[in-house]
Design a protein around this motif. Structure first.
Motif, PDB file in Angstrom:
ATOM      1  N   GLY A   3      28.005  16.127  27.224  1.00  0.00           N
ATOM      2  CA  GLY A   3      26.792  16.080  26.415  1.00  0.00           C
ATOM      3  C   GLY A   3      26.537  14.711  25.805  1.00  0.00           C
ATOM      4  O   GLY A   3      25.392  14.262  25.725  1.00  0.00           O
ATOM      5  N   GLY A   4      27.568  14.048  25.343  1.00  0.00           N
ATOM      6  CA  GLY A   4      27.420  12.724  24.722  1.00  0.00           C
ATOM      7  C   GLY A   4      26.857  11.688  25.677  1.00  0.00           C
ATOM      8  O   GLY A   4      25.845  11.038  25.381  1.00  0.00           O
ATOM      9  N   PRO A   5      27.488  11.507  26.833  1.00  0.00           N
ATOM     10  CA  PRO A   5      26.942  10.532  27.787  1.00  0.00           C
ATOM     11  C   PRO A   5      25.541  10.906  28.280  1.00  0.00           C
ATOM     12  O   PRO A   5      24.697  10.036  28.488  1.00  0.00           O
ATOM     13  CB  PRO A   5      27.940  10.556  28.943  1.00  0.00           C
ATOM     14  N   ASP A   6      25.292  12.197  28.444  1.00  0.00           N
ATOM     15  CA  ASP A   6      23.977  12.629  28.892  1.00  0.00           C
ATOM     16  C   ASP A   6      22.921  12.289  27.842  1.00  0.00           C
ATOM     17  O   ASP A   6      21.832  11.817  28.172  1.00  0.00           O
ATOM     18  CB  ASP A   6      23.987  14.126  29.169  1.00  0.00           C
ATOM     19  N   SER A   7      23.229  12.510  26.588  1.00  0.00           N
ATOM     20  CA  SER A   7      22.296  12.156  25.510  1.00  0.00           C
ATOM     21  C   SER A   7      22.078  10.650  25.445  1.00  0.00           C
ATOM     22  O   SER A   7      20.950  10.186  25.234  1.00  0.00           O
ATOM     23  CB  SER A   7      22.818  12.658  24.165  1.00  0.00           C
ATOM     24  N   ALA A   8      23.128   9.881  25.618  1.00  0.00           N
ATOM     25  CA  ALA A   8      23.006   8.419  25.581  1.00  0.00           C
ATOM     26  C   ALA A   8      22.119   7.913  26.712  1.00  0.00           C
ATOM     27  O   ALA A   8      21.261   7.044  26.511  1.00  0.00           O
ATOM     28  CB  ALA A   8      24.389   7.775  25.664  1.00  0.00           C
ATOM     29  N   VAL A   9      22.283   8.478  27.883  1.00  0.00           N
ATOM     30  CA  VAL A   9      21.449   8.080  29.016  1.00  0.00           C
ATOM     31  C   VAL A   9      19.992   8.441  28.736  1.00  0.00           C
ATOM     32  O   VAL A   9      19.078   7.675  29.025  1.00  0.00           O
ATOM     33  CB  VAL A   9      21.954   8.737  30.323  1.00  0.00           C
ATOM     34  N   GLY A  10      19.765   9.606  28.143  1.00  0.00           N
ATOM     35  CA  GLY A  10      18.406  10.029  27.815  1.00  0.00           C
ATOM     36  C   GLY A  10      17.753   9.110  26.801  1.00  0.00           C
ATOM     37  O   GLY A  10      16.564   8.789  26.914  1.00  0.00           O
ATOM     38  N   VAL A  11      18.513   8.681  25.808  1.00  0.00           N
ATOM     39  CA  VAL A  11      17.976   7.786  24.777  1.00  0.00           C
ATOM     40  C   VAL A  11      17.616   6.429  25.383  1.00  0.00           C
ATOM     41  O   VAL A  11      16.616   5.820  25.007  1.00  0.00           O
ATOM     42  CB  VAL A  11      18.998   7.623  23.626  1.00  0.00           C
ATOM     43  N   VAL A  12      18.387   5.966  26.326  1.00  0.00           N
ATOM     44  CA  VAL A  12      18.102   4.680  26.961  1.00  0.00           C
ATOM     45  C   VAL A  12      16.957   4.810  27.968  1.00  0.00           C
ATOM     46  O   VAL A  12      16.097   3.944  28.071  1.00  0.00           O
ATOM     47  CB  VAL A  12      19.369   4.138  27.661  1.00  0.00           C
ATOM     48  N   ARG A  13      16.934   5.916  28.691  1.00  0.00           N
ATOM     49  CA  ARG A  13      15.951   6.088  29.760  1.00  0.00           C
ATOM     50  C   ARG A  13      14.537   6.276  29.232  1.00  0.00           C
ATOM     51  O   ARG A  13      13.583   5.783  29.823  1.00  0.00           O
ATOM     52  CB  ARG A  13      16.337   7.300  30.604  1.00  0.00           C
ATOM     53  N   ARG A  14      14.381   6.974  28.134  1.00  0.00           N
ATOM     54  CA  ARG A  14      13.041   7.292  27.634  1.00  0.00           C
ATOM     55  C   ARG A  14      12.198   6.047  27.344  1.00  0.00           C
ATOM     56  O   ARG A  14      11.073   5.941  27.821  1.00  0.00           O
ATOM     57  CB  ARG A  14      13.137   8.185  26.404  1.00  0.00           C
TER      58      ARG A  14
END
Length: 56
Positions: A3-14
């Motif tokens: 969940g942590g890495p997935d959230s981090a990727v989402g924050v960067v990707r948006r």
């Protein structure tokens, strides 16, 4: 655990996606291109409707 890495990727990707979408949006908002796009999608909708109506 993932969940942590997935959230981090989402924050960067948006923000990257938002910035990438602004340029094409401004190009498509021009009046001449907008009319052409609306005309093409209108004819496409009519063609699909006629195709559906004749298929039954």
């Amino acid at each position: 655990m993932l969940g942590g890495p997935d959230s981090a990727v989402g924050v960067v990707r948006r923000p990257v996606l938002v910035r990438a979408a602004t340029r094409p949006r401004s190009l498509l908002a021009r009046p001449a291109r907008r009319r052409r796009r609306e005309r093409a999608t209108g004819w496409l909708s009519i063609a699909v409707g006629v195709g559906v109506a004749t298929a039954r």
